[in-house]
Design an enzyme around this catalytic site. Structure first.
Site, PDB file in Angstrom:
ATOM      1  N   TYR A   1       0.821  -1.285  -0.028  1.00 14.36           N
ATOM      2  CA  TYR A   1      -0.065   0.097   0.045  1.00 14.36           C
ATOM      3  C   TYR A   1       1.007   1.240  -0.205  1.00 14.36           C
ATOM      4  O   TYR A   1       0.632   2.162  -0.663  1.00 14.36           O
ATOM      5  CB  TYR A   1      -0.967  -0.016   1.088  1.00 14.36           C
ATOM      6  CG  TYR A   1      -2.039   0.770   1.057  1.00 14.36           C
ATOM      7  CD1 TYR A   1      -3.182   0.775  -0.143  1.00 14.36           C
ATOM      8  CD2 TYR A   1      -2.394   1.844   1.989  1.00 14.36           C
ATOM      9  CE1 TYR A   1      -4.269   1.526  -0.114  1.00 14.36           C
ATOM     10  CE2 TYR A   1      -3.512   2.742   1.702  1.00 14.36           C
ATOM     11  CZ  TYR A   1      -4.341   2.448   0.726  1.00 14.36           C
ATOM     12  OH  TYR A   1      -5.725   3.425   0.620  1.00 14.36           O
TER      13      TYR A   1
ATOM     14  N   LYS B   1      -2.993   8.384   2.878  1.00 19.92           N
ATOM     15  CA  LYS B   1      -4.096   8.443   3.579  1.00 19.92           C
ATOM     16  C   LYS B   1      -3.970   9.035   4.878  1.00 19.92           C
ATOM     17  O   LYS B   1      -4.696   9.389   5.294  1.00 19.92           O
ATOM     18  CB  LYS B   1      -4.505   6.999   3.499  1.00 19.92           C
ATOM     19  CG  LYS B   1      -5.015   6.261   2.302  1.00 19.92           C
ATOM     20  CD  LYS B   1      -6.283   7.001   1.672  1.00 19.92           C
ATOM     21  CE  LYS B   1      -6.994   6.240   0.622  1.00 19.92           C
ATOM     22  NZ  LYS B   1      -8.193   7.116  -0.120  1.00 19.92           N
TER      23      LYS B   1
HETATM   24  P1  NAD Z   1     -11.974   3.658  -8.248  1.00 19.34           P
HETATM   25  O1  NAD Z   1     -10.821   3.599  -9.183  1.00 19.34           O
HETATM   26  O2  NAD Z   1     -13.363   3.346  -8.813  1.00 19.34           O
HETATM   27  O3  NAD Z   1     -12.106   5.223  -8.000  1.00 19.34           O
HETATM   28  C1  NAD Z   1     -10.928   6.040  -8.012  1.00 19.34           C
HETATM   29  C2  NAD Z   1     -11.433   7.347  -8.533  1.00 19.34           C
HETATM   30  O4  NAD Z   1     -10.367   8.317  -8.407  1.00 19.34           O
HETATM   31  C3  NAD Z   1     -11.685   7.150 -10.129  1.00 19.34           C
HETATM   32  O5  NAD Z   1     -13.176   7.691 -10.139  1.00 19.34           O
HETATM   33  C4  NAD Z   1     -10.688   8.318 -10.453  1.00 19.34           C
HETATM   34  O6  NAD Z   1     -11.335   8.833 -11.613  1.00 19.34           O
HETATM   35  C5  NAD Z   1     -10.633   9.112  -9.719  1.00 19.34           C
HETATM   36  N1  NAD Z   1      -9.383  10.143  -9.773  1.00 19.34           N
HETATM   37  C6  NAD Z   1      -8.271   9.847  -9.735  1.00 19.34           C
HETATM   38  N2  NAD Z   1      -7.363  10.950 -10.126  1.00 19.34           N
HETATM   39  C7  NAD Z   1      -8.276  11.750 -10.137  1.00 19.34           C
HETATM   40  C8  NAD Z   1      -8.099  13.002 -10.765  1.00 19.34           C
HETATM   41  N3  NAD Z   1      -6.758  13.815 -10.951  1.00 19.34           N
HETATM   42  N4  NAD Z   1      -9.249  13.998 -10.716  1.00 19.34           N
HETATM   43  C9  NAD Z   1     -10.509  13.553 -10.549  1.00 19.34           C
HETATM   44  N5  NAD Z   1     -10.804  12.203 -10.110  1.00 19.34           N
HETATM   45  C10 NAD Z   1      -9.595  11.377 -10.005  1.00 19.34           C
HETATM   46  O7  NAD Z   1     -11.639   3.071  -7.070  1.00 19.34           O
HETATM   47  P2  NAD Z   1     -12.261   3.144  -5.638  1.00 19.34           P
HETATM   48  O8  NAD Z   1     -11.731   1.934  -4.758  1.00 19.34           O
HETATM   49  O9  NAD Z   1     -13.680   3.241  -5.589  1.00 19.34           O
HETATM   50  O10 NAD Z   1     -11.692   4.410  -4.658  1.00 19.34           O
HETATM   51  C11 NAD Z   1     -12.553   5.515  -4.276  1.00 19.34           C
HETATM   52  C12 NAD Z   1     -11.660   5.799  -2.883  1.00 19.34           C
HETATM   53  O11 NAD Z   1     -12.090   4.884  -1.990  1.00 19.34           O
HETATM   54  C13 NAD Z   1     -10.261   6.110  -3.110  1.00 19.34           C
HETATM   55  O12 NAD Z   1      -9.841   7.418  -2.171  1.00 19.34           O
HETATM   56  C14 NAD Z   1      -9.725   4.891  -2.429  1.00 19.34           C
HETATM   57  O13 NAD Z   1      -8.475   5.164  -1.851  1.00 19.34           O
HETATM   58  C15 NAD Z   1     -10.811   4.863  -1.359  1.00 19.34           C
HETATM   59  N6  NAD Z   1     -10.727   3.271  -0.774  1.00 19.34           N
HETATM   60  C16 NAD Z   1     -10.893   2.186  -1.495  1.00 19.34           C
HETATM   61  C17 NAD Z   1     -10.688   0.885  -0.901  1.00 19.34           C
HETATM   62  C18 NAD Z   1     -10.828  -0.265  -1.633  1.00 19.34           C
HETATM   63  O14 NAD Z   1     -10.335  -1.441  -1.251  1.00 19.34           O
HETATM   64  N7  NAD Z   1     -11.333  -0.382  -2.894  1.00 19.34           N
HETATM   65  C19 NAD Z   1     -10.538   0.827   0.416  1.00 19.34           C
HETATM   66  C20 NAD Z   1     -10.717   1.928   1.199  1.00 19.34           C
HETATM   67  C21 NAD Z   1     -10.530   3.399   0.652  1.00 19.34           C
END
Ligand code: NAD
Length: 260
Positions: A156, A163
């Site tokens: 990570y 984060k």
């Molecule tokens: P995802 O890839 O579907 O979403 C990530 C989003 O970030 C995408 O829509 C992407 O377009 C956007 N993004 C990246 N760079 C960008 C920019 N410059 N401008 C605008 N948008 C931008 O994946 P996800 O897992 O749904 O991630 C969403 C959030 O949840 C993130 O912050 C991720 O760290 C967090 N998260 C995810 C998990 C997991 O296991 N999937 C767990 C905890 C937290």
């Protein structure tokens, strides 16, 4: 069915596809009666997000790359011109170079570190600053974080550091925006298979292990994360700000092994 977000307008940033946590959150917001505004990162995602927006009966989908101040300013201006009052904002955005999510953290480049911080942590400041003038009746800003902010989770790496910054950013924003009755919180979601998560080396193995170790003996359902986001955006969450709310089947409080 209760409609917890009736009469509220929500801006959700971070829908890339159906697997995005932001998509599950959008579905739950619509179910609860919110008027939904989506953003998409750039031209590559425009069509998909517009299709999903139509499906969700979202009011509109607007281009917004969070690293571009001009796009954030245009977002504010456009919504202001329409007379939009925002009640809820969801920041569901993160990015790091793939190589920084597979090699030892020690190898992280200066530019890779800065990129992860910019997109994944600083963007919450930029988004909150863009949204605050539209939140004239107060409201809620929610971001998405992960356990890797405080614990070392293999691969990570630079995202864990981002984060940690994101969570601290959330607290400082909560302090600044509290007098405007704007609450700022983070949901720490358990691991979910999304496009971003696939970029983390060994992610599938991690999912398996998390399901064995978590008190609920399973992985996190995106719908559970979405329902927590509804709570924070709704009046039920009116006393909650500056918090990290774990929605992870209990994973965060466990030690590293289970004897069985
Ligand atoms: P995802 O890839 O579907 O979403 C990530 C989003 O970030 C995408 O829509 C992407 O377009 C956007 N993004 C990246 N760079 C960008 C920019 N410059 N401008 C605008 N948008 C931008 O994946 P996800 O897992 O749904 O991630 C969403 C959030 O949840 C993130 O912050 C991720 O760290 C967090 N998260 C995810 C998990 C997991 O296991 N999937 C767990 C905890 C937290």
């Amino acid at each position: 069915m209760p409609t917890l977000l009736e009469g509220k307008t929500a801006l959700v940033l971070g829908v890339a596809n159906r697997w995005s946590l932001a998509y599950a959150i959008s579905q739950a917001f619509v179910r609860e009666g919110a008027k939904l505004i989506l953003t998409y990162q750039g031209d590559r995602q425009k069509q998909t997000v517009e299709e999903l927006a139509a499906e969700l009966k979202a009011h509109q989908a607007i281009a917004c790359d969070v690293t571009q101040d001009a796009q954030l300013a245009a977002l504010t201006e456009g919504l202001q011109q329409q007379g939009t009052v925002l009640n809820a904002v969801v920041h569901s955005i993160a990015f790091a170079n793939r190589e920084d999510l597979s090699r030892p953290f020690l190898e992280t480049s200066r530019s890779g570190y800065a990129l992860a911080q910019d997109v994944s942590a600083y963007s919450l400041v930029a988004v909150a600053r863009a949204a605050a003038p539209l939140m004239t009746a107060g409201g809620s800003v929610t971001t998405l974080t992960y356990l890797g902010s405080t614990r070392v989770v293999e691969n990570y790496n630079v995202m864990g550091v981002a984060k940690a910054a994101l969570e601290a950013t959330m607290r400082y924003l909560a302090n600044d925006l509290g007098p405007s009755n704007i609450r700022v919180n983070a949901i720490s979601a358990g691991a979910v298979k999304t496009a971003s998560a696939r970029g983390i080396s060994g992610f599938s193995k991690m999912l398996e292990k998390a399901a064995q170790l978590a008190p609920l003996r399973r992985n996190t359902d995106p719908a559970e994360v979405a329902d927590a986001a509804v709570f924070l955006a709704s009046d039920l969450g009116r006393g909650v700000t500056g918090n990290v709310l774990f929605v992870d089947a209990g994973m965060q409080m466990m030690g590293f092994t289970r004897a069985e």
